[in-house]
Structures are given as C-alpha cells and as structure tokens.
Design a protein around this motif. Structure first.
Motif: not given
Length: 403
Positions: A308-311, A355-361, A366-371, A380-381
C-alpha cells in the motif's frame, strides 16, 4: 455461525454456477492459490516420507471396476457406465485404488521394495443426490489426497502408526482440530467382501494401532472391502464428518492377484493400506474456511502481502517491493486507489495477513511498515528484513503472523 458458502462468495474462493452443475464448484483464482499451496505442502510431506507420486486417469474400463468390486458393491454411488460401443464401456471412477493396484502390478515386486507407497492427488466422482449437495462439503467431483501403501502383514502396525504421525503433522500445519478417532467396522445386513477371518484380522490390526488413543467403534461404517480408522471433525453447526482415513484391504490384492517375491524366494500377497492425510480438497477447504473464518495461516493465504503506497509518489517504490515479494515466492499485490485507512481495512476484510505500507519516510529509509490483519502494527523495518520475516513464517508453515 460461520458458513463456508457465504465466505467462499465474499472472499471469491469458489463459485457455483448452474451451467457447471450441482456439486461441481469452480475454484476461483484466490481459492485455487490457497489450494495449490496446500497441495504442494502435502506432496512434499509425502515425498519426504517415502511416497512416490503418480498420475492416473479419472475413468477406466468397466472391467476394471468389476474386478475391483466397485460395480458389485458400490454401484449406487457411481455415475452410469459410458458406452462407446457394445464392447467398449468406461466408468468415471469412484475411487483411485483400482488404478493404484495397476501401478503395483506394472512389474514384478520384491519384499525389499515394501512398504511401497503410491500417492496421488487425483479426481474421482460420486453420483450424490442433489438434495445432499452443498458448497464444498458435499460434491460430485472430488479431488482426493490419496495413497495406497502395499506392505507385508507384519509391517501393517508400523505403517499405520507412521501414517497417524503424518496426519498429525499435516493437521497441525493446516489448523485442523480433530474431534476424535473412529474405528469403522462391519455392520449387520450390509454387503461386504471377504470372509469373517479376513475382517477379524484387519480389525484387530487397527485396534492395535489405536492402542493408547481414545476412539469409538462404529459398526456399519466400514468400507465394503475393509475396516478403517476415521479422524473426525466438527463443522460450525456441530455436524461430524470424516477428514482423514486409514483403511486396511486384504481383498483387492487378491482380486488383482498382487504378489511379491518374499525373502525365501516364494510368492506372498501384500496388504493394501488406503490412506488420506487430509481427505478431499473440497471437504478440507469447506472445513478450513469455517475454522479460520477465512483467515488462513499466511503460508496458504491467497494473497500474503498487500503493498500500500501512501500516495502516488511512493508508487514506484511500492511496485519494486511487490516484485521483490513475488521473486521471493510470495503472493503479493499492490493496491493504490482510495484512502490509506480504507485500503488497510480492505486488506483485513479480505483476510490478507500483511499490509505493507510505504510512505515518504519509509521509502527514504528503505523501510516498510507492516499492518497485520488482526489490527496489530509493526514498527517500520528495513524492507529486506520484512521480506525475510514473512518468507520465514511462510516457509515454516507457521500459524502465527510474527516470529
């Protein structure tokens, strides 16, 4: 109550269409992906246990099923004979054992080959009445995880014990919760092949195999050719059914004149042990959909990772991570439309484990935030670490979403 038919529609796992026919469900891509993972797991489990896999046709000559006894004892549950000409008649098989008997007798056998374990995930057909058909739990076209183990009489006890161990391993990985063991025996007034001595011997062998395990005896529930151990399950409504089975058969080896060269150089007759670790794919998934409420363990979830890209700015990085997931052997998809909250909820509603979320940070680092689908969030890892973690859980056939 959880109903696998409703969830099957909502999660797009399978479809029943009148044009296909009652009791002939169509596996949709999501259901097919889950089923393929389970089939691959079971085949590998069997391979490591010494099974050799074969393919055999789903129909055979009428004479094959006359020889096996199915047309004499099981015809009411079979489809009508297909007649191409007066001397060329075929039958949709109701079981795989006749073909596996032909595999055994394709050449001479020695006692050194026994136990010979022949396995197949193959199709068979039963002419079930339309009134008893429902979803995946009762169908006319059956994909059975089947095997026939040919062994000497003195090997039966060890062979059955090993099969029971394999069943426990497969059930633990799949999340099957057995309700108990049943020793299915002959009943009065029924048609069975063989004599009393054969049946008594087979029943005693299975009683010995069940020694120390709680079980109930069920007269009248045996196969027409021999007694069996049935591993029972309960559905959401409390109805009991069989998911795994072990059956002893002295009859078919005699009917097919199966033999092996024994240690003295003479000819001996093998015992045929019919066994299924997880039963048919249809009944298995009817149960698994309900017991997990559609939230399968990650290793056989239809989609394992939803990216899931944030934008729009993170779309390229999200697609790159999705491709990395796919190359690692995971089933992953990218969803970019709609608000992030709605997409996270949508992934959970579809029972996607991660769900792997990728925002600007995240992209910058080079990380992803898992939900997780159960609502938990993971800090984020690094993307490679997240990929290794998910891949490790899938490879271990774990029921947990985190190590």
């Amino acid at each position: 109550m959880v109903d696998h038919r409703r969830l099957g529609r909502e999660l797009e796992l399978f479809h029943a269409d009148p044009l296909s026919g009652a009791g002939l469900p169509i596996w949709l891509p999501a259901g097919a992906a889950a089923r393929h993972s389970v089939e691959s797991y079971v085949r590998e489990l069997e391979r490591q246990a010494g099974y050799q896999h074969v393919y055999s046709p789903p129909l055979g000559k009428r004479e094959l099923f006359e020889l096996s006894g199915h047309l004499g004892y099981f015809a009411d549950d079979m489809f009508p004979v297909l007649r191409l000409s007066a001397d060329d008649e075929f039958v949709l098989r109701p079981a795989l054992c006749p073909h596996h008997a032909l595999v055994y007798r394709a050449r001479g056998r020695s006692y050194r080959e026994l136990p010979l374990r022949i396995a197949e995930l193959g199709g068979m057909y039963r002419s079930e009445r339309s009134g008893v058909l429902g979803g995946l739990s009762r169908v006319r076209a059956i994909s059975l995880n089947d095997a026939h183990n040919f062994c000497a009489v003195e090997q039966v006890g060890a062979e059955v014990a090993e099969i029971l161990d394999l069943i426990r391993v497969a059930h633990a990985a799949l999340g099957v919760r057995p309700a108990g063991f049943r020793l299915s025996l002959r009943g009065p007034g029924e048609k069975y092949v063989g004599d009393d001595e054969m049946w008594q011997h087979a029943e005693n062998l299975l009683r010995e195999a069940l020694s120390g395990l709680p079980y109930v005896e069920a007269p009248g529930e045996a196969a027409f050719y021999g007694p069996k151990i049935d591993i029972q399950i309960l559905d959401g409504a409390g109805r009991e059914s069989t998911i795994s089975t072990i059956q002893l058969d002295f009859d078919k080896p005699a009917r097919f004149d199966l033999s092996y060269t024994d240690s003295s150089g003479g000819r001996s007759r093998p015992v045929m042990v019919h066994r299924s670790l997880v039963g048919s794919m249809e009944r298995l998934f009817a149960y698994l959909i309900e017991v997990h409420s559609g939230a399968f363990p990650a290793w056989y979830a239809p989609v394992q990772v939803q990216v899931l890209p944030v934008g729009p700015e993170q779309l390229a990085a999200a697609e790159a991570f999705r491709q990395e997931c796919v190359r690692a052997g995971l089933r992953a998809e990218l969803v970019g439309d709609g608000s992030l909250g709605a997409r996270v909820r949508g992934a959970a509603q579809r029972r996607v484990p991660y769900a792997a979320v990728l925002g600007a940070r995240e992209v910058a680092a080079g990380q992803v935030a898992l939900r997780l689908r159960d609502g938990r969030a993971v800090e984020p890892m690094a993307a490679p670490d997240a990929l290794r973690m998910i891949s490790g859980i899938v490879a271990a056939h774990s029921a947990e979403l985190l190590p």
